[in-house]
Write an enzyme that holds these catalytic residues in place. Sequence first.
Site, PDB file in Angstrom:
ATOM      1  N   ALA A 124       0.826  -1.212   0.000  1.00 28.05           N
ATOM      2  CA  ALA A 124       0.000   0.000   0.000  1.00 28.05           C
ATOM      3  C   ALA A 124       0.857   1.257   0.000  1.00 28.05           C
ATOM      4  CB  ALA A 124      -0.933  -0.016   1.214  1.00 28.05           C
ATOM      5  N   GLY A 129      -4.010  11.525  -3.141  1.00 21.31           N
ATOM      6  CA  GLY A 129      -3.224  12.683  -3.581  1.00 21.31           C
ATOM      7  C   GLY A 129      -1.774  12.344  -3.876  1.00 21.31           C
ATOM      8  N   GLU A 363       2.185   0.102 -11.127  1.00 24.05           N
ATOM      9  CA  GLU A 363       3.628  -0.067 -10.840  1.00 24.05           C
ATOM     10  C   GLU A 363       4.464   0.910 -11.671  1.00 24.05           C
ATOM     11  OE1 GLU A 363       4.967  -3.999  -9.899  1.00 24.05           O
ATOM     12  OE2 GLU A 363       2.922  -4.693  -9.541  1.00 24.05           O
ATOM     13  N   THR A 365       3.475   4.414 -14.463  1.00 18.25           N
ATOM     14  CA  THR A 365       2.847   4.587 -15.781  1.00 18.25           C
ATOM     15  C   THR A 365       3.908   4.572 -16.891  1.00 18.25           C
ATOM     16  OG1 THR A 365       3.076   6.980 -15.667  1.00 18.25           O
ATOM     17  CG2 THR A 365       1.036   6.049 -14.760  1.00 18.25           C
ATOM     18  N   SER A 366       3.433   4.513 -18.127  1.00 17.73           N
ATOM     19  CA  SER A 366       4.370   4.539 -19.270  1.00 17.73           C
ATOM     20  C   SER A 366       5.189   5.835 -19.273  1.00 17.73           C
ATOM     21  CB  SER A 366       3.600   4.429 -20.591  1.00 17.73           C
ATOM     22  OG  SER A 366       3.076   3.132 -20.724  1.00 17.73           O
TER      23      SER A 366
END
Length: 379
Positions: A124, A129, A363, A365-366
């Site tokens: 986690a 935010g 995990e 983003t691009s």
Amino acid sequence: MNFQLTEEHQLIRAGVREFCGKFVDPVANEIDQEPRFPSEIVKKLAEQDWLGIPYPAQYGGAGSDYLSYIIVVEELSRSCATTGFTLECHTSLASYPIFKFGTEEQKQKYLVPLCKGDMLGAFALTEAGAGTDAGAATTVAVLDDGEWALNGSKIFISNAPVAGMTIVFAMTDKTKGTKGLSAFIVPAGSPGLKIGRHLNKMGIRGSLTAEVLLQDCRIPKDSLLGQEGQGFRIAMMTLDGGRIGIAAQAVGIAQAALDESIRYAKERVQFGKPIASLQAIQWMIADMATEVEASRFLTYHAAWCCDQDLSYSKEAAMAKLFASETASRQTNRAIQIHGGIGYIKEQKVERLYRDAKITEIYEGTSEVMRMLIAGSLLR
Ligand SMILES: Cc1cc2nc3c(=O)[nH]c(=O)nc-3n(C[C@H](O)[C@H](O)[C@H](O)COP(=O)(O)OP(=O)(O)OC[C@H]3O[C@@H](n4cnc5c(N)ncnc54)[C@H](O)[C@@H]3O)c2cc1C
């Protein structure tokens, strides 16, 4: 240089394919449509010794290499992306930080049951935010009366509702930014720990994704993982390995899209002959196969670097970036090859199309992958 898998790796692949044929393929659509968490499959994964593949036998693991683990994630995802991801999240995100940073006592208490499949794990980090910007976390941990008190909330936490323990990241010193983040092992049932809203997703619908609420959540002092202030490093190192797992998930999804496309192109007759005889279809299939193979090589190379104790951060980012975007492109093409029927629920390609997208997001983003790759080349 040898591009062939060893006999052991080939056997692992064959074993997972057989397992999927028996236990996963028959229920994969149902897992997606209901949706439901595949508890019975997870139990069987534990029986196969697949819940701790890359960890030593002394901690209940299978003692295999990272590539073996990656092959299992790939093949499971080829059948059911929910199942592949459930294993990935458990192995890469929950078990790894304990293996790498845990004390011997923490390993005995948590890594052993995680590897044996006596409990599932979750990780986690993300907050409403604080997504890409993990250092903006507002969950705090303070030492109070000899125990840690955690307050805050996490969002999008995979496996959380079924996890026996969750690695929770919280600020122990807000003034220090990322250096003020620490990691904690939070067992299920800790006072003040609640599972919030379950999120209704576009793809990997059987995977459980929920909020984790920490309201004066009390955990023992020795629940700190690693050193105070080491949380950001623990999270980033964990995600480096996890990205190879997500790349493998993407390769599995893309391979399934290719398998379905070849099968359908040979079956579907228009203008008196199978559509496989049309050059338009052949070219799509050729492009799909080439991109799937390139993704697989990048992914296996990143896993190989990991097994050789070489640095693999850039390699993992490249593999995840290319394989995830490949999965999205190939699942799109697969629907095109299927025409109208591809757009209909219960068709595997429709599910694959929805499952592929998340691999470009979680995990890292691009965009983050491109930042990491460029950063390592331009420093
Ligand atoms: C199904 C699912 C499962 C998940 N499981 C977990 C889990 O188990 N544990 C966990 O901790 N988290 C989990 N996540 C969270 C996931 O890792 C985040 O959603 C992801 O890291 C992106 O964060 P965000 O959603 O806040 O997007 P944001 O960070 O708000 O990004 C929005 C957009 O802005 C772009 N962007 C942001 N910053 C930059 C930048 N500096 N440069 C360029 N572009 C930028 C992003 O690439 C993206 O396109 C999960 C998410 C989903 C959807």
